[in-house]
Design a protein around this motif. Structure first.
Motif, PDB file in Angstrom:
ATOM      1  N   UNK A  96      18.361   6.263  55.939  1.00 37.35           N
ATOM      2  CA  UNK A  96      17.162   5.923  55.167  1.00 37.35           C
ATOM      3  C   UNK A  96      16.458   7.147  54.581  1.00 37.35           C
ATOM      4  N   UNK A  97      16.907   8.332  54.937  1.00 37.56           N
ATOM      5  CA  UNK A  97      16.243   9.550  54.480  1.00 37.56           C
ATOM      6  C   UNK A  97      16.095   9.625  52.953  1.00 37.56           C
ATOM      7  N   UNK A  98      17.116   9.233  52.167  1.00 39.33           N
ATOM      8  CA  UNK A  98      16.934   9.292  50.709  1.00 39.33           C
ATOM      9  C   UNK A  98      15.766   8.438  50.215  1.00 39.33           C
ATOM     10  N   UNK A 151      13.583  14.153  49.260  1.00 40.08           N
ATOM     11  CA  UNK A 151      14.536  13.694  48.264  1.00 40.08           C
ATOM     12  C   UNK A 151      15.679  14.692  48.131  1.00 40.08           C
ATOM     13  N   UNK A 152      16.643  14.365  47.293  1.00 44.05           N
ATOM     14  CA  UNK A 152      17.836  15.180  47.121  1.00 44.05           C
ATOM     15  C   UNK A 152      17.504  16.514  46.450  1.00 44.05           C
ATOM     16  N   UNK A 209      21.124  16.457  42.152  1.00 47.19           N
ATOM     17  CA  UNK A 209      19.980  15.787  42.767  1.00 47.19           C
ATOM     18  C   UNK A 209      19.474  14.626  41.926  1.00 47.19           C
ATOM     19  N   UNK A 210      19.367  14.825  40.625  1.00 44.02           N
ATOM     20  CA  UNK A 210      18.845  13.759  39.762  1.00 44.02           C
ATOM     21  C   UNK A 210      19.746  12.534  39.798  1.00 44.02           C
ATOM     22  N   UNK A 211      21.062  12.750  39.781  1.00 41.31           N
ATOM     23  CA  UNK A 211      22.013  11.632  39.825  1.00 41.31           C
ATOM     24  C   UNK A 211      21.928  10.887  41.159  1.00 41.31           C
ATOM     25  N   UNK A 212      21.850  11.617  42.263  1.00 42.36           N
ATOM     26  CA  UNK A 212      21.742  10.994  43.575  1.00 42.36           C
ATOM     27  C   UNK A 212      20.425  10.231  43.711  1.00 42.36           C
ATOM     28  N   UNK A 248      20.738   6.996  41.814  1.00 45.32           N
ATOM     29  CA  UNK A 248      21.591   6.067  42.558  1.00 45.32           C
ATOM     30  C   UNK A 248      20.833   5.443  43.736  1.00 45.32           C
ATOM     31  N   UNK A 249      20.051   6.251  44.437  1.00 45.02           N
ATOM     32  CA  UNK A 249      19.268   5.740  45.566  1.00 45.02           C
ATOM     33  C   UNK A 249      18.192   4.778  45.080  1.00 45.02           C
ATOM     34  N   UNK A 250      17.553   5.097  43.971  1.00 50.06           N
ATOM     35  CA  UNK A 250      16.508   4.228  43.416  1.00 50.06           C
ATOM     36  C   UNK A 250      17.090   2.916  42.893  1.00 50.06           C
ATOM     37  N   UNK A 251      18.321   2.946  42.413  1.00 53.43           N
ATOM     38  CA  UNK A 251      18.957   1.749  41.857  1.00 53.43           C
ATOM     39  C   UNK A 251      19.480   0.812  42.948  1.00 53.43           C
TER      40      UNK A 251
END
Length: 178
Positions: free
Chosen positions: A75-77, A82-83, A88-91, A94-97
Motif C-alpha cells: 500500500x506504500x504507493x 511516492x515514487x 517515477x511519473x509513470x509509476x 499507474x498507481x493512481x489508475x
C-alpha cells in the motif's frame, strides 16, 4: 506518563503503549502471553450460503508482523512516500489508475505471495499432492446477454461468462466421475 498522553493519542497507539507498559511491569507474563498467542494461531476457511469463500486468521507475533510489513509495502504507493527515480511519473500514474480498493489490493497481494510461494518449490511444499483448482466450462448454446439490472457482479474480464464456469474442486483431490 500514559495517562497524561491518553487524550492526545489515537486509540490504537494508546493500546500499543498500554501493552508496552504492562510488559515492563510484568516481565514474567511477557513470555506467558507470547506463548498463549503462539498457541492460539489458527486459520479457518468456510463457504457462506451464497458460495463466497471466507477465511479468518489468528497470527502469532512474528507472522503477524511479517504480514503487516508485507501489506504496508503493497500500500506504500498509495500512502506515500511516492515514487522517485527516472520512471517515477509513470509509476505514479499507474498507481493512481489502479481502481482497486485498499482491501482488494491487500487481497491480491496475499494471493500473489501464496501463489509465488507454492510455485517456488511445490514438491517440497506439498509433496505428491499438488494443490489446484479445476474449472469446468459447460458447452451450452449461446446465451442471451445478462440484463443490466442483474445482481451478478461485473467481472473485470469482459469475455467472462459467470453462467458457464463452475469451480469444481479447490483442492488436490480429484472429483468423482458421474
Amino acid at each position: 506518563m500514559l495517562l497524561e498522553e491518553a487524550a492526545a493519542l489515537p486509540v490504537e497507539d494508546l493500546r500499543s503503549q498500554a501493552r508496552i507498559a504492562r510488559d515492563r511491569l510484568d516481565p514474567v507474563g511477557v513470555t506467558l502471553r507470547f506463548e498463549e498467542r503462539f498457541a492460539a494461531r489458527s486459520f479457518r476457511a468456510w463457504t457462506d450460503q451464497d458460495g463466497q469463500r471466507h477465511a479468518h486468521i489468528l497470527f502469532d507475533d512474528e507472522a503477524g508482523a511479517w504480514v503487516d510489513a508485507l501489506l504496508q509495502a503493497a500500500l506504500r504507493p498509495r500512502r506515500g512516500p511516492r515514487f522517485v527515480g527516472t520512471d517515477a511519473a509513470e509509476k505514479t500514474r499507474a498507481a493512481d489508475a489502479d481502481e482497486r480498493t485498499n482491501a482488494q489490493l491487500q487481497y491480491d497481494t496475499i494471493m500473489a505471495v501464496l501463489r509465488t510461494g507454492a510455485n517456488a518449490d511445490p514438491q517440497q511444499a506439498f509433496g505428491d499432492r499438488q494443490p489446484g483448482v479445476r474449472i469446468v466450462v459447460e458447452a451450452l448454446p449461446e446465451l442471451p446477454p445478462t440484463p443490466p439490472q442483474s445482481t451478478v457482479a461485473h467481472h473485470p474480464n469482459p469475455g467472462f461468462d459467470h453462467r458457464r464456469r463452475h469451480v469444481l474442486a479447490a483442492s488436490s483431490a480429484r472429483p468423482r466421475d458421474g
